[in-house]
Enzyme design. Structure first.
Site: not given
Ligand code: IFM
Length: 468
Positions: A175, A367
Protein backbone atom coordinates in the site's frame (compact mmCIF):
# COMPACT_ATOMS: atom_id res chain seq x y z
CA UNK A 1 -17.09 -22.19 -13.56
CA UNK A 2 -16.04 -21.63 -9.97
CA UNK A 3 -12.62 -20.94 -8.52
CA UNK A 4 -9.72 -22.36 -10.48
CA UNK A 5 -8.34 -25.64 -9.11
CA UNK A 6 -5.03 -23.97 -8.25
CA UNK A 7 -6.66 -21.01 -6.49
CA UNK A 8 -4.63 -19.89 -3.45
CA UNK A 9 -6.69 -19.52 -0.27
CA UNK A 10 -4.79 -17.61 2.38
CA UNK A 11 -4.74 -15.06 5.14
CA UNK A 12 -2.42 -12.13 5.80
CA UNK A 13 -0.68 -10.11 8.48
CA UNK A 14 2.23 -7.70 8.83
CA UNK A 15 5.25 -7.65 11.10
CA UNK A 16 4.62 -4.56 13.20
CA UNK A 17 0.96 -5.41 13.63
CA UNK A 18 1.47 -8.85 15.17
CA UNK A 19 5.07 -9.62 16.11
CA UNK A 20 5.63 -7.50 19.24
CA UNK A 21 9.10 -8.25 20.66
CA UNK A 22 9.97 -4.74 19.58
CA UNK A 23 13.44 -4.75 21.10
CA UNK A 24 14.11 -8.48 21.28
CA UNK A 25 17.13 -10.18 19.70
CA UNK A 26 18.68 -7.01 18.33
CA UNK A 27 15.72 -5.54 16.44
CA UNK A 28 16.30 -1.85 15.72
CA UNK A 29 13.65 0.88 15.99
CA UNK A 30 11.33 1.70 13.12
CA UNK A 31 9.35 4.87 12.55
CA UNK A 32 6.32 3.11 14.00
CA UNK A 33 8.14 2.54 17.31
CA UNK A 34 8.99 6.21 17.41
CA UNK A 35 5.50 7.28 16.42
CA UNK A 36 3.81 5.10 19.04
CA UNK A 37 6.28 5.96 21.80
CA UNK A 38 6.08 9.72 21.22
CA UNK A 39 5.10 11.52 24.39
CA UNK A 40 1.88 13.43 23.83
CA UNK A 41 2.21 17.19 24.06
CA UNK A 42 -0.47 19.77 24.71
CA UNK A 43 -0.76 21.46 21.34
CA UNK A 44 -4.16 23.06 21.16
CA UNK A 45 -6.05 25.71 23.08
CA UNK A 46 -5.73 25.82 26.88
CA UNK A 47 -7.13 22.74 28.61
CA UNK A 48 -6.95 20.62 25.45
CA UNK A 49 -5.92 17.19 26.70
CA UNK A 50 -2.67 15.85 25.34
CA UNK A 51 -3.36 13.45 22.49
CA UNK A 52 -1.10 10.53 21.63
CA UNK A 53 -0.43 9.66 18.00
CA UNK A 54 -2.19 6.32 18.42
CA UNK A 55 -5.55 5.59 20.02
CA UNK A 56 -5.13 5.59 23.81
CA UNK A 57 -1.35 5.53 23.38
CA UNK A 58 -1.31 1.91 22.21
CA UNK A 59 1.94 0.57 20.77
CA UNK A 60 3.09 -2.50 18.85
CA UNK A 61 5.63 -3.33 21.58
CA UNK A 62 3.88 -6.60 22.44
CA UNK A 63 1.04 -6.81 19.89
CA UNK A 64 0.14 -10.51 19.48
CA UNK A 65 3.59 -11.61 20.61
CA UNK A 66 3.71 -13.60 17.40
CA UNK A 67 7.51 -13.43 17.46
CA UNK A 68 7.44 -15.79 20.43
CA UNK A 69 4.21 -17.62 19.59
CA UNK A 70 4.61 -18.21 15.87
CA UNK A 71 4.48 -22.00 16.29
CA UNK A 72 1.11 -21.86 17.96
CA UNK A 73 -0.10 -19.44 15.27
CA UNK A 74 1.08 -21.61 12.39
CA UNK A 75 -0.61 -24.56 14.12
CA UNK A 76 -3.92 -22.67 14.07
CA UNK A 77 -3.39 -21.73 10.41
CA UNK A 78 -2.87 -25.40 9.63
CA UNK A 79 -6.03 -26.37 11.49
CA UNK A 80 -8.00 -23.90 9.36
CA UNK A 81 -6.53 -25.49 6.27
CA UNK A 82 -4.85 -22.32 4.97
CA UNK A 83 -2.98 -22.96 1.75
CA UNK A 84 -0.90 -19.80 1.99
CA UNK A 85 0.10 -17.17 4.51
CA UNK A 86 1.14 -13.63 3.65
CA UNK A 87 3.39 -11.98 6.22
CA UNK A 88 5.87 -9.13 6.16
CA UNK A 89 9.46 -8.95 7.20
CA UNK A 90 10.55 -6.28 9.68
CA UNK A 91 13.43 -4.47 7.98
CA UNK A 92 14.93 -3.51 11.36
CA UNK A 93 15.04 -7.10 12.57
CA UNK A 94 17.22 -7.88 9.58
CA UNK A 95 19.21 -4.64 9.64
CA UNK A 96 18.74 -2.78 12.92
CA UNK A 97 20.11 0.45 11.45
CA UNK A 98 18.34 -0.15 8.14
CA UNK A 99 21.66 -0.45 6.31
CA UNK A 100 25.04 -1.94 7.09
CA UNK A 101 25.28 -4.77 9.54
CA UNK A 102 22.93 -7.72 9.37
CA UNK A 103 21.32 -9.09 12.52
CA UNK A 104 21.50 -12.87 12.18
CA UNK A 105 18.99 -13.40 14.98
CA UNK A 106 16.40 -11.36 13.12
CA UNK A 107 16.81 -13.43 9.98
CA UNK A 108 16.73 -16.59 12.10
CA UNK A 109 13.20 -15.74 13.13
CA UNK A 110 11.94 -15.62 9.53
CA UNK A 111 13.91 -18.74 8.77
CA UNK A 112 12.09 -20.57 11.57
CA UNK A 113 8.73 -19.13 10.52
CA UNK A 114 9.18 -20.18 6.90
CA UNK A 115 10.24 -23.69 7.90
CA UNK A 116 7.27 -23.99 10.23
CA UNK A 117 4.91 -22.90 7.45
CA UNK A 118 6.40 -25.27 4.93
CA UNK A 119 6.21 -28.20 7.27
CA UNK A 120 2.55 -27.34 7.89
CA UNK A 121 1.95 -27.40 4.12
CA UNK A 122 1.38 -23.62 3.97
CA UNK A 123 3.01 -21.62 1.18
CA UNK A 124 4.76 -18.47 2.40
CA UNK A 125 4.08 -15.16 0.61
CA UNK A 126 6.51 -12.57 1.95
CA UNK A 127 6.16 -8.79 1.81
CA UNK A 128 9.40 -6.86 2.11
CA UNK A 129 7.99 -3.57 3.31
CA UNK A 130 4.77 -3.07 5.24
CA UNK A 131 5.39 0.46 6.57
CA UNK A 132 7.91 -0.14 9.41
CA UNK A 133 10.69 1.99 7.91
CA UNK A 134 13.98 1.98 9.83
CA UNK A 135 14.19 5.00 12.14
CA UNK A 136 17.93 5.39 11.45
CA UNK A 137 17.30 5.71 7.71
CA UNK A 138 14.37 8.04 8.24
CA UNK A 139 16.79 10.34 10.01
CA UNK A 140 18.91 10.31 6.86
CA UNK A 141 15.95 11.52 4.82
CA UNK A 142 14.08 8.25 4.37
CA UNK A 143 12.27 7.93 1.05
CA UNK A 144 13.26 11.51 0.19
CA UNK A 145 16.87 10.40 -0.07
CA UNK A 146 17.81 8.84 -3.41
CA UNK A 147 20.08 6.47 -1.48
CA UNK A 148 16.89 4.84 -0.18
CA UNK A 149 16.88 2.78 -3.38
CA UNK A 150 20.23 1.22 -2.53
CA UNK A 151 19.25 0.75 1.12
CA UNK A 152 16.16 -1.18 0.04
CA UNK A 153 18.13 -3.25 -2.47
CA UNK A 154 20.71 -4.20 0.17
CA UNK A 155 18.02 -5.16 2.66
CA UNK A 156 16.26 -7.22 -0.02
CA UNK A 157 19.50 -9.00 -0.77
CA UNK A 158 19.97 -9.99 2.87
CA UNK A 159 16.45 -11.41 2.91
CA UNK A 160 16.70 -13.14 -0.48
CA UNK A 161 20.02 -14.74 0.41
CA UNK A 162 18.54 -16.24 3.53
CA UNK A 163 15.01 -17.12 2.46
CA UNK A 164 15.13 -17.19 -1.35
CA UNK A 165 15.67 -20.95 -1.47
CA UNK A 166 12.27 -21.56 0.17
CA UNK A 167 10.18 -18.43 -0.34
CA UNK A 168 9.04 -18.19 -3.96
CA UNK A 169 6.29 -15.60 -3.72
CA UNK A 170 7.16 -12.00 -2.92
CA UNK A 171 5.62 -8.61 -2.63
CA UNK A 172 7.88 -5.57 -2.48
CA UNK A 173 5.75 -2.73 -1.08
CA UNK A 174 2.45 -2.82 0.74
CA UNK A 175 0.00 0.00 0.00
CA UNK A 176 2.34 2.78 -1.13
CA UNK A 177 -0.74 5.02 -1.24
CA UNK A 178 -1.08 4.71 2.52
CA UNK A 179 2.49 4.97 3.72
CA UNK A 180 3.11 7.89 1.34
CA UNK A 181 -0.14 9.85 1.46
CA UNK A 182 -1.17 9.13 5.07
CA UNK A 183 2.36 8.99 6.48
CA UNK A 184 4.12 11.70 4.48
CA UNK A 185 1.36 14.15 3.55
CA UNK A 186 -1.65 13.85 5.85
CA UNK A 187 0.22 13.07 9.10
CA UNK A 188 -2.27 10.32 10.01
CA UNK A 189 0.39 7.60 10.19
CA UNK A 190 4.09 7.36 10.94
CA UNK A 191 6.28 9.25 10.32
CA UNK A 192 3.60 11.92 10.67
CA UNK A 193 4.85 14.32 7.97
CA UNK A 194 3.06 16.95 5.94
CA UNK A 195 5.28 17.20 2.91
CA UNK A 196 4.50 19.54 0.05
CA UNK A 197 3.37 17.78 -3.13
CA UNK A 198 6.74 18.04 -4.88
CA UNK A 199 8.53 16.25 -2.03
CA UNK A 200 5.76 13.73 -1.61
CA UNK A 201 6.11 12.80 -5.28
CA UNK A 202 9.87 12.56 -4.94
CA UNK A 203 9.49 10.18 -1.99
CA UNK A 204 7.07 8.17 -4.11
CA UNK A 205 9.51 8.10 -7.04
CA UNK A 206 12.21 6.67 -4.79
CA UNK A 207 9.80 4.14 -3.30
CA UNK A 208 8.88 3.00 -6.81
CA UNK A 209 12.54 2.75 -7.77
CA UNK A 210 13.12 0.74 -4.60
CA UNK A 211 10.36 -1.60 -5.68
CA UNK A 212 12.14 -2.09 -9.02
CA UNK A 213 15.50 -2.59 -7.36
CA UNK A 214 13.90 -5.13 -5.03
CA UNK A 215 12.49 -7.05 -8.00
CA UNK A 216 15.94 -7.13 -9.63
CA UNK A 217 17.58 -8.42 -6.47
CA UNK A 218 14.96 -11.10 -5.87
CA UNK A 219 15.36 -12.37 -9.43
CA UNK A 220 19.13 -12.37 -9.16
CA UNK A 221 19.46 -13.93 -5.71
CA UNK A 222 16.40 -16.18 -5.34
CA UNK A 223 16.88 -19.84 -6.14
CA UNK A 224 14.77 -20.91 -9.10
CA UNK A 225 11.68 -19.14 -10.45
CA UNK A 226 10.23 -16.39 -8.28
CA UNK A 227 6.75 -14.92 -8.46
CA UNK A 228 7.06 -11.22 -7.65
CA UNK A 229 4.52 -8.44 -7.34
CA UNK A 230 3.47 -5.64 -5.05
CA UNK A 231 0.35 -4.98 -3.00
CA UNK A 232 -1.18 -1.55 -3.53
CA UNK A 233 -4.54 -0.31 -2.37
CA UNK A 234 -6.94 -0.79 -5.26
CA UNK A 235 -8.90 2.46 -5.16
CA UNK A 236 -12.13 0.91 -6.36
CA UNK A 237 -15.05 2.45 -8.19
CA UNK A 238 -17.86 0.20 -9.33
CA UNK A 239 -20.79 0.83 -11.69
CA UNK A 240 -23.92 2.02 -9.89
CA UNK A 241 -26.07 0.11 -12.41
CA UNK A 242 -25.50 -2.66 -14.95
CA UNK A 243 -25.58 -0.20 -17.85
CA UNK A 244 -22.63 -0.17 -20.21
CA UNK A 245 -22.31 3.59 -19.67
CA UNK A 246 -21.91 3.20 -15.91
CA UNK A 247 -19.50 0.31 -16.34
CA UNK A 248 -17.35 2.44 -18.59
CA UNK A 249 -17.59 5.34 -16.13
CA UNK A 250 -16.32 3.11 -13.31
CA UNK A 251 -13.41 1.91 -15.42
CA UNK A 252 -12.55 5.48 -16.33
CA UNK A 253 -12.74 6.60 -12.71
CA UNK A 254 -10.41 3.83 -11.56
CA UNK A 255 -7.96 4.63 -14.31
CA UNK A 256 -7.65 8.36 -13.86
CA UNK A 257 -6.06 10.93 -11.58
CA UNK A 258 -8.26 13.90 -10.82
CA UNK A 259 -6.74 15.26 -7.61
CA UNK A 260 -3.31 16.45 -6.51
CA UNK A 261 -2.70 13.64 -4.07
CA UNK A 262 -1.41 10.08 -4.18
CA UNK A 263 -4.73 8.33 -3.59
CA UNK A 264 -5.08 6.69 -6.98
CA UNK A 265 -4.12 3.55 -8.88
CA UNK A 266 -2.33 4.60 -12.02
CA UNK A 267 0.51 6.76 -10.70
CA UNK A 268 2.00 3.54 -9.32
CA UNK A 269 0.75 0.81 -11.61
CA UNK A 270 1.30 2.63 -14.92
CA UNK A 271 4.85 3.43 -13.85
CA UNK A 272 5.49 -0.17 -12.78
CA UNK A 273 3.75 -2.02 -15.60
CA UNK A 274 3.89 0.46 -18.48
CA UNK A 275 7.12 2.24 -17.64
CA UNK A 276 5.78 5.79 -17.53
CA UNK A 277 3.74 8.02 -15.27
CA UNK A 278 0.21 8.59 -16.61
CA UNK A 279 -0.41 11.73 -18.67
CA UNK A 280 -3.32 12.98 -16.55
CA UNK A 281 -1.19 12.71 -13.41
CA UNK A 282 1.71 14.53 -15.02
CA UNK A 283 -0.68 17.27 -16.06
CA UNK A 284 -2.30 17.65 -12.68
CA UNK A 285 1.01 17.59 -10.75
CA UNK A 286 2.66 19.90 -13.29
CA UNK A 287 6.00 21.29 -12.13
CA UNK A 288 5.79 19.20 -8.93
CA UNK A 289 6.08 15.91 -10.84
CA UNK A 290 9.43 14.15 -10.40
CA UNK A 291 12.02 14.51 -13.16
CA UNK A 292 13.19 10.92 -13.68
CA UNK A 293 16.88 10.51 -14.39
CA UNK A 294 17.91 8.25 -17.27
CA UNK A 295 17.27 4.66 -16.25
CA UNK A 296 14.82 5.47 -13.44
CA UNK A 297 11.72 4.38 -15.31
CA UNK A 298 13.43 1.22 -16.56
CA UNK A 299 14.28 0.35 -13.00
CA UNK A 300 10.73 1.02 -11.82
CA UNK A 301 9.23 -1.08 -14.61
CA UNK A 302 11.06 -4.34 -14.03
CA UNK A 303 8.83 -7.16 -15.16
CA UNK A 304 6.56 -8.36 -12.39
CA UNK A 305 4.51 -11.55 -12.27
CA UNK A 306 1.33 -10.33 -10.60
CA UNK A 307 -0.40 -7.35 -9.10
CA UNK A 308 -1.81 -7.62 -5.61
CA UNK A 309 -4.92 -5.64 -4.73
CA UNK A 310 -5.93 -4.67 -1.22
CA UNK A 311 -9.67 -4.03 -1.32
CA UNK A 312 -12.04 -3.34 1.56
CA UNK A 313 -14.65 -1.13 -0.05
CA UNK A 314 -15.53 0.78 -3.17
CA UNK A 315 -17.52 3.76 -4.39
CA UNK A 316 -20.47 3.54 -6.78
CA UNK A 317 -20.21 5.76 -9.85
CA UNK A 318 -22.37 6.48 -12.87
CA UNK A 319 -21.91 8.34 -16.12
CA UNK A 320 -22.86 11.89 -15.16
CA UNK A 321 -24.75 14.33 -17.35
CA UNK A 322 -21.49 16.16 -18.00
CA UNK A 323 -20.17 12.92 -19.50
CA UNK A 324 -17.74 12.44 -16.62
CA UNK A 325 -17.91 9.66 -14.01
CA UNK A 326 -19.93 10.85 -11.07
CA UNK A 327 -20.04 9.45 -7.52
CA UNK A 328 -23.46 8.18 -6.45
CA UNK A 329 -24.16 9.04 -2.83
CA UNK A 330 -24.98 6.08 -0.60
CA UNK A 331 -28.06 6.15 1.54
CA UNK A 332 -27.08 7.21 5.05
CA UNK A 333 -28.21 3.85 6.42
CA UNK A 334 -25.85 1.92 4.15
CA UNK A 335 -24.26 -0.95 6.16
CA UNK A 336 -20.81 -0.29 7.60
CA UNK A 337 -18.23 -2.28 9.55
CA UNK A 338 -17.13 -1.45 13.10
CA UNK A 339 -14.53 0.88 11.55
CA UNK A 340 -17.42 2.59 9.71
CA UNK A 341 -16.12 1.49 6.34
CA UNK A 342 -18.98 0.83 3.92
CA UNK A 343 -19.77 -2.78 3.06
CA UNK A 344 -19.36 -2.82 -0.72
CA UNK A 345 -19.10 -6.39 -2.01
CA UNK A 346 -19.06 -5.31 -5.65
CA UNK A 347 -15.65 -3.80 -5.06
CA UNK A 348 -14.25 -7.34 -5.11
CA UNK A 349 -15.66 -7.84 -8.58
CA UNK A 350 -14.74 -4.54 -10.22
CA UNK A 351 -11.43 -3.79 -8.52
CA UNK A 352 -9.63 -6.99 -9.55
CA UNK A 353 -11.40 -7.07 -12.92
CA UNK A 354 -10.33 -3.52 -13.77
CA UNK A 355 -6.78 -4.31 -12.66
CA UNK A 356 -6.62 -7.43 -14.79
CA UNK A 357 -8.20 -5.83 -17.84
CA UNK A 358 -5.94 -2.77 -17.74
CA UNK A 359 -2.62 -4.45 -16.96
CA UNK A 360 -3.14 -8.01 -18.21
CA UNK A 361 -1.25 -9.46 -15.28
CA UNK A 362 -2.47 -12.14 -12.88
CA UNK A 363 -4.11 -10.63 -9.82
CA UNK A 364 -4.08 -11.70 -6.19
CA UNK A 365 -6.41 -10.27 -3.58
CA UNK A 366 -3.63 -9.55 -1.12
CA UNK A 367 -5.99 -8.13 1.53
CA UNK A 368 -9.72 -8.08 2.18
CA UNK A 369 -11.68 -8.29 5.39
CA UNK A 370 -13.51 -6.23 8.01
CA UNK A 371 -13.26 -5.05 11.57
CA UNK A 372 -16.01 -6.28 13.85
CA UNK A 373 -17.17 -5.99 17.42
CA UNK A 374 -15.99 -9.43 18.42
CA UNK A 375 -15.68 -10.88 21.88
CA UNK A 376 -15.51 -14.29 23.55
CA UNK A 377 -19.06 -15.34 24.39
CA UNK A 378 -20.11 -17.17 27.53
CA UNK A 379 -19.88 -20.42 25.59
CA UNK A 380 -16.18 -19.73 25.01
CA UNK A 381 -16.65 -19.11 21.29
CA UNK A 382 -16.42 -15.96 19.20
CA UNK A 383 -19.56 -15.52 17.11
CA UNK A 384 -18.95 -13.17 14.19
CA UNK A 385 -21.79 -13.75 11.72
CA UNK A 386 -21.20 -10.37 10.13
CA UNK A 387 -17.65 -11.31 9.10
CA UNK A 388 -18.99 -14.51 7.57
CA UNK A 389 -21.68 -12.63 5.67
CA UNK A 390 -19.23 -9.94 4.58
CA UNK A 391 -16.64 -12.40 3.32
CA UNK A 392 -19.21 -14.58 1.60
CA UNK A 393 -20.69 -11.59 -0.25
CA UNK A 394 -17.28 -10.38 -1.31
CA UNK A 395 -16.05 -13.79 -2.42
CA UNK A 396 -19.20 -14.38 -4.49
CA UNK A 397 -18.44 -11.11 -6.29
CA UNK A 398 -14.85 -12.17 -6.75
CA UNK A 399 -16.14 -15.31 -8.39
CA UNK A 400 -18.10 -13.10 -10.79
CA UNK A 401 -14.87 -11.37 -11.78
CA UNK A 402 -13.29 -14.76 -12.47
CA UNK A 403 -16.34 -15.77 -14.50
CA UNK A 404 -15.95 -12.55 -16.50
CA UNK A 405 -12.52 -13.79 -17.56
CA UNK A 406 -10.14 -12.14 -15.08
CA UNK A 407 -7.05 -14.13 -14.15
CA UNK A 408 -7.32 -14.07 -10.36
CA UNK A 409 -4.96 -16.42 -8.61
CA UNK A 410 -5.68 -16.12 -4.91
CA UNK A 411 -7.35 -14.47 -1.93
CA UNK A 412 -5.73 -13.48 1.36
CA UNK A 413 -8.12 -12.63 4.14
CA UNK A 414 -7.08 -9.69 6.30
CA UNK A 415 -6.25 -10.72 8.87
CA UNK A 416 -5.26 -14.02 10.36
CA UNK A 417 -5.18 -12.55 13.89
CA UNK A 418 -6.73 -9.53 15.56
CA UNK A 419 -3.86 -7.07 15.65
CA UNK A 420 -2.49 -3.57 16.04
CA UNK A 421 -4.50 -1.45 13.62
CA UNK A 422 -1.99 1.40 13.26
CA UNK A 423 -3.33 4.72 14.56
CA UNK A 424 -6.45 2.94 15.81
CA UNK A 425 -4.37 0.72 18.09
CA UNK A 426 -6.17 -2.42 19.24
CA UNK A 427 -9.60 -0.85 18.86
CA UNK A 428 -10.35 -2.53 15.52
CA UNK A 429 -10.48 -6.33 15.31
CA UNK A 430 -9.90 -7.70 11.81
CA UNK A 431 -8.87 -11.26 12.68
CA UNK A 432 -10.21 -14.68 11.85
CA UNK A 433 -8.66 -15.51 15.22
CA UNK A 434 -9.60 -13.50 18.29
CA UNK A 435 -6.70 -12.38 20.46
CA UNK A 436 -7.18 -11.60 24.14
CA UNK A 437 -4.37 -9.08 24.50
CA UNK A 438 -4.24 -9.42 28.28
CA UNK A 439 -3.55 -13.17 28.17
CA UNK A 440 -2.51 -13.68 24.51
CA UNK A 441 -5.10 -16.44 24.29
CA UNK A 442 -6.12 -17.19 20.72
CA UNK A 443 -9.70 -18.21 19.91
CA UNK A 444 -10.65 -19.01 16.32
CA UNK A 445 -13.82 -17.10 15.50
CA UNK A 446 -16.82 -18.73 13.81
CA UNK A 447 -15.57 -17.11 10.60
CA UNK A 448 -12.35 -19.13 10.81
CA UNK A 449 -14.33 -22.39 10.90
CA UNK A 450 -16.51 -21.14 8.07
CA UNK A 451 -13.44 -20.13 6.01
CA UNK A 452 -12.03 -23.60 6.63
CA UNK A 453 -15.04 -25.04 4.79
CA UNK A 454 -14.70 -22.52 1.97
CA UNK A 455 -11.07 -23.52 1.52
CA UNK A 456 -11.75 -27.25 1.75
CA UNK A 457 -14.47 -26.99 -0.92
CA UNK A 458 -12.45 -24.60 -3.13
CA UNK A 459 -15.22 -22.05 -2.77
CA UNK A 460 -18.24 -24.35 -3.30
CA UNK A 461 -19.27 -23.75 0.32
CA UNK A 462 -20.03 -20.14 -0.62
CA UNK A 463 -23.23 -21.40 -2.17
CA UNK A 464 -24.45 -22.78 1.16
CA UNK A 465 -26.37 -20.37 3.35
CA UNK A 466 -24.25 -20.09 6.51
CA UNK A 467 -27.36 -19.35 8.60
CA UNK A 468 -29.10 -22.59 7.68
O1 IFM B 1 -4.36 -3.24 8.87
C1 IFM B 1 -4.28 -2.69 7.60
C2 IFM B 1 -3.10 -3.22 6.83
O2 IFM B 1 -1.91 -3.03 7.51
C3 IFM B 1 -3.00 -2.54 5.50
N1 IFM B 1 -4.23 -2.60 4.79
C4 IFM B 1 -5.45 -2.24 5.49
C5 IFM B 1 -5.53 -2.98 6.81
C6 IFM B 1 -6.81 -2.57 7.56
O3 IFM B 1 -6.81 -1.19 7.77
Amino acid sequence: MSFPASFTWGAASSAYQIEGAWNQDGRGPSIWDTYCHAIPTEGGPAHTPAKPNVFQGHTGDVACDHYNRYKEDVGIMKSIGLKAYRFSIAWTRVMPEGAGSINAKGLDFYDRLVNELLSAGITPYATLFHWDYPEALFRKGGWLNRDSVKWFADYTQAVADRLGDRVKNWMTLNEPQVFLQFGHADAHNAPGLRLPTRELLLACHHALMSHGAGVQVLRARGKGPQSIGYAPVCVTRYPATDSAADQQAAIEAMGSITERNLWNNTWYADAIVRGHYPEDGLKIFGADAPKPQPGDMDLISQKIDFIGVNIYEGTPVRRGESGKPEVVERHHTHPTTAFRWPVEAKSLHWGPRYTYERYKLPVYITENGMSGIDWVSMDGKVHDPQRIDFTRRYLLELRNAIRAGSDIRGYFHWSILDNFEWSQGYKERFGLIHVDYATQKRTPKDSAYWYQKVIASNGAHLDANPLE
